[in-house]
Scaffold this active site. Structure first.
Site, PDB file in Angstrom:
ATOM      1  N   GLY A 125      45.582  29.184  64.322  1.00 33.40           N
ATOM      2  CA  GLY A 125      45.199  29.837  62.918  1.00 33.40           C
ATOM      3  C   GLY A 125      46.004  31.082  62.602  1.00 33.40           C
ATOM      4  O   GLY A 125      46.066  32.095  63.306  1.00 33.40           O
ATOM      5  N   GLY A 126      46.763  30.906  61.475  1.00 30.99           N
ATOM      6  CA  GLY A 126      47.486  31.809  60.989  1.00 30.99           C
ATOM      7  C   GLY A 126      47.197  32.607  59.620  1.00 30.99           C
ATOM      8  O   GLY A 126      47.830  32.985  58.666  1.00 30.99           O
ATOM      9  N   GLY A 127      45.930  32.838  59.460  1.00 34.29           N
ATOM     10  CA  GLY A 127      45.200  33.635  58.321  1.00 34.29           C
ATOM     11  C   GLY A 127      45.280  35.015  58.664  1.00 34.29           C
ATOM     12  O   GLY A 127      46.003  35.427  59.843  1.00 34.29           O
ATOM     13  N   LEU A 128      44.578  35.694  58.114  1.00 34.11           N
ATOM     14  CA  LEU A 128      44.430  37.062  58.121  1.00 34.11           C
ATOM     15  C   LEU A 128      44.036  37.571  59.635  1.00 34.11           C
ATOM     16  O   LEU A 128      44.724  38.477  60.254  1.00 34.11           O
ATOM     17  CB  LEU A 128      43.628  37.815  57.161  1.00 34.11           C
ATOM     18  CG  LEU A 128      44.055  38.133  55.900  1.00 34.11           C
ATOM     19  CD1 LEU A 128      42.987  38.604  54.957  1.00 34.11           C
ATOM     20  CD2 LEU A 128      45.284  38.594  55.802  1.00 34.11           C
ATOM     21  N   GLY A 162      44.053  35.650  62.537  1.00 33.30           N
ATOM     22  CA  GLY A 162      45.197  35.112  63.395  1.00 33.30           C
ATOM     23  C   GLY A 162      46.554  35.974  63.494  1.00 33.30           C
ATOM     24  O   GLY A 162      47.110  36.348  64.777  1.00 33.30           O
ATOM     25  N   SER A 176      36.870  35.348  41.112  1.00 37.33           N
ATOM     26  CA  SER A 176      36.382  36.258  42.072  1.00 37.33           C
ATOM     27  C   SER A 176      35.307  37.313  41.359  1.00 37.33           C
ATOM     28  O   SER A 176      35.187  37.686  40.296  1.00 37.33           O
ATOM     29  CB  SER A 176      37.673  37.060  42.268  1.00 37.33           C
ATOM     30  OG  SER A 176      37.421  38.661  42.915  1.00 37.33           O
ATOM     31  N   ARG A 197      25.856  38.566  46.660  1.00 41.02           N
ATOM     32  CA  ARG A 197      25.956  37.299  46.044  1.00 41.02           C
ATOM     33  C   ARG A 197      24.914  36.172  46.397  1.00 41.02           C
ATOM     34  O   ARG A 197      24.736  35.579  45.169  1.00 41.02           O
ATOM     35  CB  ARG A 197      27.310  36.523  47.019  1.00 41.02           C
ATOM     36  CG  ARG A 197      28.666  37.426  46.782  1.00 41.02           C
ATOM     37  CD  ARG A 197      29.568  36.998  47.646  1.00 41.02           C
ATOM     38  NE  ARG A 197      30.771  37.573  47.119  1.00 41.02           N
ATOM     39  CZ  ARG A 197      31.990  37.568  47.760  1.00 41.02           C
ATOM     40  NH1 ARG A 197      32.044  36.850  48.514  1.00 41.02           N
ATOM     41  NH2 ARG A 197      33.189  38.245  47.047  1.00 41.02           N
ATOM     42  N   HIS A 229      31.072  28.892  49.823  1.00 41.70           N
ATOM     43  CA  HIS A 229      32.237  29.869  49.861  1.00 41.70           C
ATOM     44  C   HIS A 229      32.630  30.234  51.068  1.00 41.70           C
ATOM     45  O   HIS A 229      33.594  30.459  51.334  1.00 41.70           O
ATOM     46  CB  HIS A 229      31.814  30.765  48.812  1.00 41.70           C
ATOM     47  CG  HIS A 229      33.098  31.986  48.678  1.00 41.70           C
ATOM     48  ND1 HIS A 229      34.379  31.536  48.257  1.00 41.70           N
ATOM     49  CD2 HIS A 229      33.064  33.275  48.900  1.00 41.70           C
ATOM     50  CE1 HIS A 229      34.816  32.585  48.367  1.00 41.70           C
ATOM     51  NE2 HIS A 229      34.338  33.778  48.627  1.00 41.70           N
ATOM     52  N   GLU A 267      36.680  34.127  60.137  1.00 35.59           N
ATOM     53  CA  GLU A 267      35.679  33.410  59.466  1.00 35.59           C
ATOM     54  C   GLU A 267      35.203  32.463  60.603  1.00 35.59           C
ATOM     55  O   GLU A 267      33.874  32.127  60.630  1.00 35.59           O
ATOM     56  CB  GLU A 267      35.957  32.686  58.390  1.00 35.59           C
ATOM     57  CG  GLU A 267      34.752  32.129  57.647  1.00 35.59           C
ATOM     58  CD  GLU A 267      35.038  31.374  56.161  1.00 35.59           C
ATOM     59  OE1 GLU A 267      36.347  31.710  55.719  1.00 35.59           O
ATOM     60  OE2 GLU A 267      34.241  30.791  55.750  1.00 35.59           O
TER      61      GLU A 267
END
Lengths: 279, 661
Positions: B11-14, B16, B252, B299, B366, B405
């Site tokens: 995984g290469g999101g924030l 990773g 947002s 939320r 979400h 996450e």
């Protein structure tokens, strides 16, 4: 305090989000004709295949492709396969689902069927981008674009990731110039539209040039400025730009690519002069 | 000489990318596996910003401690506090780092970082880059990782899919099986640590705000291999999304942070042009019901209120489709400009200019607060973490780490807006030294010393599985099965939950699992077979759907995003002060009882049939749990009563952690 009496939520779980989000699947039984240029692998030839997809209000091209995947029967009532295509965010921020839709390169997610049909009522035509190797169907290999980012050193060469305080101060005006360039999704629209970016040329393309300009403007990243300009001065660099200005017209993020290219032209000229005089 | 050790980051999101760059900086060789070019990971969808205490808020009385307090109060106290404390302490450092990496954050006239306010806090803690902050952060990290790739320390496997971990005879992870999504070849990679940074699982709900890759596939595969799954039932439903046929697009919270207002006409389905409706005939229900936080309540609360207004009160703007107005038309153009990124999305996907016409929005699934279980080591001196401890972010399967996450930490029962970018990057940065120390402990009997058969057998198993799926004969269409699963999950396991529906959903999931055995692929090829990849993930979705639903069924209380009205403590109602006090005491006793029973982490363990559920205590060593009273009737008397009832327990506020790497 006049606040809401808590606990007044007697709605049962039979009221659903999905009811409200499920836009009508009816669409009056209308079907839209979707013609897809298909190719089973990089070596194979391509052929057209047409699907009849039930119309849904508000649908976009990625929905069309999802419906085909769920029911891959073509217009000749033959059993076919789901159409391969690249996709991820479906919000036009990741750049993945770029393809040529009714002759125009763009993201499939933000291509709304209603507006496509308004322009060409006969149907929708989907092709893969032509400037990249086709992997399968509408899925192309855009790795050359990422390789170009490596060549122009599209990064800020910080000392390390330890805590040594904030970065340099940046004026709102500088931020205002950097942010639009920094929104480039590496989607490939600009190179698809560029006549100079093709099999016979090594042109690095508008996206990479614009990124070089972005990083050369950053106070820290400027240390590698000359390395970037050297790439832009070299083979496949800025001189290959034919100034057709197609890139800026198709950029989905309205990045001022031609402004970046003009800057790059000026900067590379100055760079060459400096080189001439031994810096 | 010791054999070279490798780490796999999936995984290469924030999360990773943070882990990858930090590991590479330490000289560790990383295999970075991703189903998409990492620059296209789901983190690009994060819009609003990243929270941290800053010089400005500090002068208004803010502190890391208050950031911690807002986070755990907003999360209904379900998160382990040492992690949250450490994260909040790191906030300013992380924002500084991102600033140095060239993120084009919005600036004040003086050239400093500009901040906006987000939900669940009264401070302007959120730094932002237009309305595409996630995109800008991931680009900065992607660039750093590309730099390390050019240096040879990172080897990217983009368009490769993680099929499962490889465990040795002792149950230690020694690598992973991965598949080339073009050539469909399956191979193994040996490594002494596998970091899963694979994001959320929103696709279980059919359409959500999540990207097409957020299936929970990798998490499901790790779960099956023995990694426990925690707090699955806590799924955040974002109050404001744009309905769509293929996905629900996030609008947002920053729209409200910058002054956007949520309202409905007081007259149901008022046919007038919204702008022509006079203020007196508009119902700004969040502002009226929550004067303190206004449009920026947490939320889960905003979501329930929008539901209530549309469903119970019948005030939906439209009759056929439920929605409320999110109005930014009154904001000055300079403020609207800060929101360009998200306003463009609305304009592009709805064909209406939100600067001129109020947007129509509705809640959507979400974020998964829950995720794979991971450990941490508390520092008793600081109340935060022992940095570099191999326990940090390590799962119950030795050698498997989970961040972002995909893990269950940091957000408890409800995540505050702009805390996820922080938690992802934080976990990515701190997992690196933990892994370094883990690798040292694994020098003997490491992946490189394992017999080739360990890896070959694992590959063979996945090859067989692939062939079996490709050739499976049956009546079930995976896409249609997925849609059914999504419809059921959305109906039963989102905003309002009850046990009857949850049980029905659980039975249905059993049926889906049976029907899955008869799934048939329409594409039987061995080249870029997306049909196969999706169908394989569907099995994981069914697996996790069961974990989520069973957790929700068993948890008989209301906490954060998990709202079960049958178990809600009735609010106070009396006007007479003596009676009111009695009611408040009763309320507090009920709250205490509920906390004693349910202030626990749900832990699901995979078994061949149904997941086994147990509970684990939550570390609330820093801030004692207290009733979450946003908008609750009688909030003041309940808070006062609670304080008096719990006075005996002193609050221990440790010294701030020393600054380190």
């Amino acid at each position: 305090m006049e606040e809401d009496p808590n606990g007044k939520h007697p709605m049962s779980a039979t009221t659903h989000i999905h009811q409200t989000h499920t836009l009508s699947h009816e669409g009056n039984g209308r079907k839209i004709s979707v013609k897809v240029l298909r190719q089973s692998d990089p070596r194979g030839g391509s052929h057209w295949e047409t699907f009849e997809v039930p119309y849904e209000p508000g649908m976009n091209v990625t929905t069309v492709l999802q419906r085909i995947a769920a029911n891959p029967t073509n217009a000749e009532h033959e059993h076919s396969t789901p159409v391969a295509y690249d996709s991820c965010c479906l919000e036009e921020v990741c750049g993945a689902c770029t393809m040529v839709i009714n002759g125009r390169v763009r993201q499939a997610c933000s291509a709304l069927v209603d507006s496509l049909l308004a322009d060409s009522p006969e149907g929708i035509e989907l092709r893969p981008m032509t400037k990249f190797k086709v992997v399968r169907d509408l899925f192309v290999d855009r790795s050359p674009m990422f390789a170009a980012l490596k060549r122009i050193k599209a990064w800020v060469a910080v000392d390390g990731y330890h805590d040594i305080g904030p970065g340099p101060r940046i004026s709102p005006r500088e931020q205002d110039e950097a942010y639009p360039l920094s929104r480039c999704m590496t989607c490939g629209c600009c190179v698809e539209a560029c006549p100079q970016f093709n099999d016979h040329s090594t042109f690095i393309g508008p996206a990479a040039i614009s990124q070089a300009i972005l990083f050369n403007a950053h106070p820290t990243a400027r240390v590698e400025r000359d390395d970037r300009l050297a790439v832009l001065t070299g083979v496949g660099g800025i001189v290959d730009c034919g100034n057709s200005q197609n890139c800026v017209k198709v950029c989905p993020k309205d990045i001022p690519l031609t402004t970046s290219i003009a800057k790059a032209g000026r900067d590379t000229t100055l760079y060459k002069i400096r080189q001439w005089f031994g810096r | 000489m010791a054999k070279k050790q490798h780490v796999i980051v999936v995984g290469g999101g924030l999360a990773g990318l943070s882990a990858t760059m930090k590991l590479a900086e330490a000289g560790v060789h990383v295999y970075l596996i991703s189903m998409v070019p990492v620059k296209r990971s789901h983190s690009v969808c994060a819009q609003g910003g990243i929270n941290s205490v800053n010089d400005l808020t500090r002068q208004e009385g803010d502190s890391e401690w208050l950031h911690l307090d807002d986070s755990v109060y907003g999360g209904d106290f379900l998160q382990h506090q040492p992690l949250v404390k450490e994260m909040c302490d790191w906030g300013p450092r992380i924002v500084n780092l991102l600033d140095r990496l060239g993120v084009p954050f919005n600036r004040t006239p003086e050239g400093l970082l500009d901040q906006r306010r987000f939900g669940g806090t009264l401070f302007k803690r959120t730094a932002f880059a237009g309305a595409t902050t996630g995109q800008q952060l991931i680009y900065a990290l992607d660039e750093q990782v590309r730099r390390w790739e050019a240096d040879g320390l990172v080897e990217k496997f983009e368009y490769w899919e993680f099929l499962g971990p490889i465990l040795d005879g002792n149950g230690h992870c020694r690598g992973a099986v991965v598949q080339d999504m073009f050539a469909m070849t399956i191979r193994s990679l040996a490594a002494d640590a596998v970091v899963l940074a694979t994001g959320g699982c929103g696709l279980i709900y059919g359409r959500s705000t999540m990207s097409m890759i957020c299936t929970g596939g990798a998490a499901g595969r790790a779960f099956k291999a023995g990694v426990n799954y925690a707090n699955g039932e806590f799924i955040q439903v974002h109050p404001t999304a744009i309905p769509g046929t293929d996905k629900l697009r996030l609008m947002s919270e920053s729209a409200r942070g910058e002054g956007g207002r949520v309202w409905v006409p007081r007259k149901p389905q008022d046919p007038r042009d919204p702008l022509s409706i006079p203020a007196a005939e508009r119902y700004y229900f969040l502002e009226e019901r929550y004067p303190k936080y206004g449009n920026l309540v947490p939320r889960d609360i905003a979501t329930r209120e929008i539901f209530d207004v549309c469903v119970t009160q019948g005030l939906s703007v439209e009759a056929g489709q439920m929605c409320v107005y999110l109005d930014v038309t009154e904001l000055p153009p300079t403020v609207q400009k800060k929101l360009d990124g998200i306003l463009e999305i609305y304009e592009k996907f709805r064909g209406v200019n939100p600067r001129e016409v109020p947007m129509k929005i509705f809640p959507a699934v979400h974020y998964s607060m829950g995720g794979l279980w991971v450990d941490y080591e508390r520092d008793d001196n600081t109340g935060g973490l022992v940095l570099g401890s191999p326990r940090n972010q390590q799962s119950n399967v030795p050698g498997i780490f989970v961040i972002g996450e995909a893990d269950y930490q940091y957000h408890g029962a409800n995540r505050l807006g702009a805390n996820s970018l922080l938690s992802c990057i934080f976990a990515g940065l701190i997992v690196a030294p933990s892994i370094e120390n883990w690798l040292k402990s694994q020098a003997k009997g490491s992946a490189a010393d394992q017999p080739a058969s360990l890896f070959d057998d694992a590959v063979m198993l996945h090859q067989q599985r692939m062939e079996q799926l490709i050739h499976n004969q049956g009546e079930e269409n995976p896409y249609k099965l997925h849609q059914e699963l999504g419809d059921w999950m959305t109906r039963c396991v989102t905003v309002v939950r009850n046990n009857k529906d949850l049980q029905a959903c659980l039975d249905k999931i059993d049926e889906f699992a049976d029907r899955y055995q008869n799934v048939s692929l329409s594409d039987k090829s061995h080249w870029t077979n997306q049909n196969l990849s999706f169908t394989r993930a569907l099995e994981d979705m069914i697996l996790l759907a069961r974990v989520i639903t069973k957790g929700a069924l068993l948890r008989d209380e209301c906490r954060g995003a998990h709202y079960k009205p049958a178990f809600e403590i009735p609010p106070t109602s009396a006007d007479d002060p003596v009676k009111l006090r009695e009611q408040a005491e009763k309320w507090c006793r009920a709250f205490k009882e509920q906390s004693d029973r349910w202030l626990k982490t749900t832990i699901a363990k995979h078994t061949p049939d149904v997941p086994e559920i147990t509970y684990e205590d939550v570390d609330t060593s820093l801030i004692p749990p207290r009733p979450r009273t946003y908008g609750l009737k009688g909030a003041e008397i309940i808070e006062k009563t609670w304080k008096e009832m719990t006075k005996a327990t002193p609050v221990r506020k440790p010294q701030a952690a020393a600054v380190s790497g």
